[in-house]
Write an enzyme that holds these catalytic residues in place. Sequence first.
Site, PDB file in Angstrom:
ATOM      1  N   LYS A  10      30.434  46.452  49.440  1.00 56.38           N
ATOM      2  CA  LYS A  10      30.886  47.831  49.201  1.00 56.38           C
ATOM      3  C   LYS A  10      29.693  48.796  49.126  1.00 56.38           C
ATOM      4  O   LYS A  10      28.541  48.365  49.011  1.00 56.38           O
ATOM      5  CB  LYS A  10      31.719  47.850  47.909  1.00 56.38           C
ATOM      6  CG  LYS A  10      33.007  47.016  47.995  1.00 56.38           C
ATOM      7  CD  LYS A  10      33.839  47.173  46.732  1.00 56.38           C
ATOM      8  CE  LYS A  10      35.101  46.334  46.799  1.00 56.38           C
ATOM      9  NZ  LYS A  10      35.973  46.529  45.616  1.00 56.38           N
ATOM     10  N   TYR A  50      43.551  48.938  52.056  1.00 58.00           N
ATOM     11  CA  TYR A  50      44.028  48.728  50.682  1.00 58.00           C
ATOM     12  C   TYR A  50      45.502  49.103  50.522  1.00 58.00           C
ATOM     13  O   TYR A  50      45.931  49.471  49.427  1.00 58.00           O
ATOM     14  CB  TYR A  50      43.168  49.544  49.712  1.00 58.00           C
ATOM     15  CG  TYR A  50      41.833  48.897  49.393  1.00 58.00           C
ATOM     16  CD1 TYR A  50      41.761  47.592  48.900  1.00 58.00           C
ATOM     17  CD2 TYR A  50      40.639  49.592  49.546  1.00 58.00           C
ATOM     18  CE1 TYR A  50      40.549  46.998  48.592  1.00 58.00           C
ATOM     19  CE2 TYR A  50      39.414  49.001  49.231  1.00 58.00           C
ATOM     20  CZ  TYR A  50      39.378  47.708  48.759  1.00 58.00           C
ATOM     21  OH  TYR A  50      38.175  47.117  48.438  1.00 58.00           O
ATOM     22  N   PHE A  58      44.827  53.560  40.165  1.00 52.52           N
ATOM     23  CA  PHE A  58      43.416  53.566  40.573  1.00 52.52           C
ATOM     24  C   PHE A  58      43.224  53.787  42.071  1.00 52.52           C
ATOM     25  O   PHE A  58      42.095  53.891  42.541  1.00 52.52           O
ATOM     26  CB  PHE A  58      42.730  52.251  40.158  1.00 52.52           C
ATOM     27  CG  PHE A  58      43.340  51.001  40.760  1.00 52.52           C
ATOM     28  CD1 PHE A  58      42.997  50.580  42.037  1.00 52.52           C
ATOM     29  CD2 PHE A  58      44.253  50.254  40.034  1.00 52.52           C
ATOM     30  CE1 PHE A  58      43.542  49.432  42.585  1.00 52.52           C
ATOM     31  CE2 PHE A  58      44.813  49.101  40.579  1.00 52.52           C
ATOM     32  CZ  PHE A  58      44.458  48.699  41.861  1.00 52.52           C
ATOM     33  N   ARG A 103      30.072  38.930  41.463  1.00 49.18           N
ATOM     34  CA  ARG A 103      30.419  40.024  40.544  1.00 49.18           C
ATOM     35  C   ARG A 103      29.878  39.751  39.141  1.00 49.18           C
ATOM     36  O   ARG A 103      29.462  40.671  38.429  1.00 49.18           O
ATOM     37  CB  ARG A 103      31.932  40.221  40.508  1.00 49.18           C
ATOM     38  CG  ARG A 103      32.465  40.911  41.768  1.00 49.18           C
ATOM     39  CD  ARG A 103      33.965  40.833  41.809  1.00 49.18           C
ATOM     40  NE  ARG A 103      34.561  41.637  42.867  1.00 49.18           N
ATOM     41  CZ  ARG A 103      35.807  41.462  43.288  1.00 49.18           C
ATOM     42  NH1 ARG A 103      36.567  40.533  42.746  1.00 49.18           N
ATOM     43  NH2 ARG A 103      36.286  42.232  44.242  1.00 49.18           N
ATOM     44  N   ASN A 113      32.622  47.141  41.989  1.00 52.38           N
ATOM     45  CA  ASN A 113      32.468  45.694  41.793  1.00 52.38           C
ATOM     46  C   ASN A 113      31.849  44.998  43.010  1.00 52.38           C
ATOM     47  O   ASN A 113      32.079  43.820  43.249  1.00 52.38           O
ATOM     48  CB  ASN A 113      33.801  45.054  41.372  1.00 52.38           C
ATOM     49  CG  ASN A 113      34.878  45.220  42.428  1.00 52.38           C
ATOM     50  OD1 ASN A 113      34.652  45.854  43.450  1.00 52.38           O
ATOM     51  ND2 ASN A 113      36.031  44.633  42.190  1.00 52.38           N
ATOM     52  N   HIS A 116      34.283  42.817  48.252  1.00 51.28           N
ATOM     53  CA  HIS A 116      35.697  42.509  48.463  1.00 51.28           C
ATOM     54  C   HIS A 116      35.770  41.276  49.353  1.00 51.28           C
ATOM     55  O   HIS A 116      34.952  41.115  50.250  1.00 51.28           O
ATOM     56  CB  HIS A 116      36.405  43.680  49.165  1.00 51.28           C
ATOM     57  CG  HIS A 116      37.745  43.315  49.734  1.00 51.28           C
ATOM     58  ND1 HIS A 116      38.900  43.393  48.998  1.00 51.28           N
ATOM     59  CD2 HIS A 116      38.104  42.831  50.945  1.00 51.28           C
ATOM     60  CE1 HIS A 116      39.924  42.979  49.746  1.00 51.28           C
ATOM     61  NE2 HIS A 116      39.461  42.638  50.928  1.00 51.28           N
ATOM     62  N   GLU A 127      43.104  41.826  57.741  1.00 50.15           N
ATOM     63  CA  GLU A 127      41.906  42.619  57.442  1.00 50.15           C
ATOM     64  C   GLU A 127      40.842  42.448  58.527  1.00 50.15           C
ATOM     65  O   GLU A 127      40.153  43.401  58.881  1.00 50.15           O
ATOM     66  CB  GLU A 127      41.348  42.211  56.069  1.00 50.15           C
ATOM     67  CG  GLU A 127      42.304  42.577  54.934  1.00 50.15           C
ATOM     68  CD  GLU A 127      41.847  42.079  53.568  1.00 50.15           C
ATOM     69  OE1 GLU A 127      40.768  41.452  53.471  1.00 50.15           O
ATOM     70  OE2 GLU A 127      42.574  42.320  52.586  1.00 50.15           O
TER      71      GLU A 127
HETATM   72  P1  CMP Z   1      38.938  44.552  45.636  1.00 43.98           P
HETATM   73  O1  CMP Z   1      38.809  43.072  45.585  1.00 43.98           O
HETATM   74  O2  CMP Z   1      38.175  45.289  46.668  1.00 43.98           O
HETATM   75  O3  CMP Z   1      40.480  44.903  45.783  1.00 43.98           O
HETATM   76  C1  CMP Z   1      41.065  46.070  45.265  1.00 43.98           C
HETATM   77  C2  CMP Z   1      40.101  46.848  44.416  1.00 43.98           C
HETATM   78  O4  CMP Z   1      40.699  47.776  43.564  1.00 43.98           O
HETATM   79  C3  CMP Z   1      39.378  45.889  43.488  1.00 43.98           C
HETATM   80  O5  CMP Z   1      38.460  45.121  44.222  1.00 43.98           O
HETATM   81  C4  CMP Z   1      38.785  46.840  42.483  1.00 43.98           C
HETATM   82  O6  CMP Z   1      37.587  47.420  42.953  1.00 43.98           O
HETATM   83  C5  CMP Z   1      39.867  47.894  42.425  1.00 43.98           C
HETATM   84  N1  CMP Z   1      40.719  47.694  41.261  1.00 43.98           N
HETATM   85  C6  CMP Z   1      41.614  46.734  41.060  1.00 43.98           C
HETATM   86  N2  CMP Z   1      42.233  46.898  39.875  1.00 43.98           N
HETATM   87  C7  CMP Z   1      41.697  47.987  39.330  1.00 43.98           C
HETATM   88  C8  CMP Z   1      41.902  48.668  38.123  1.00 43.98           C
HETATM   89  N3  CMP Z   1      42.811  48.257  37.230  1.00 43.98           N
HETATM   90  N4  CMP Z   1      41.170  49.763  37.880  1.00 43.98           N
HETATM   91  C9  CMP Z   1      40.258  50.197  38.782  1.00 43.98           C
HETATM   92  N5  CMP Z   1      40.011  49.582  39.966  1.00 43.98           N
HETATM   93  C10 CMP Z   1      40.728  48.495  40.230  1.00 43.98           C
END
Ligand code: CMP
Length: 144
Positions: A10, A50, A58, A103, A113, A116, A127
Amino acid sequence: MKETTLVLLKPDAVQRKLSGEIILRFDQKDLQIIGLKMLRLSKDQAEKHYAEHCGKPFFPRLVEFITSGPLIAIAVQGDNAVQIVRRMMGSTDPAVAHPGTIRGDYALTMERNVIHASDSLESAARELRLFFLEHELFGIDGGI
Ligand code: CMP
């Protein structure tokens, strides 16, 4: 069974210069990188990628963040690659991700984070198609 999964490093990972270290982990695990590119997602591409999170509180910030700068998309291939990469990545919430996971080692917040990875073979296929054309993948048997 040989699988191919999609990894995104990311914008925070790229900006913090973590890409090399994370890619090294996949190399050292003996996973195969069969496609790799740097790109900046449009809002439309981010919303498609997404789509399953559309409508969640979020979601707007997730789209804003993932489009905020360049990311690195990687197609990773190997036996059980989907599950293995998910385990290497660690839990979505860095507060509970184990040390030794990507992570767990590099992220502090759910929003930023670092990485992905596809959560199933079906997600991986969908994807990968969003990020790579057939001729951009160099699998052992050609393509995915
Ligand atoms: P990712 O694995 O990229 O998939 C969806 C993303 O949404 C996840 O990583 C986080 O970065 C984000 N995400 C998921 N849950 C939350 C949450 N409760 N609050 C904020 N960001 C979230």
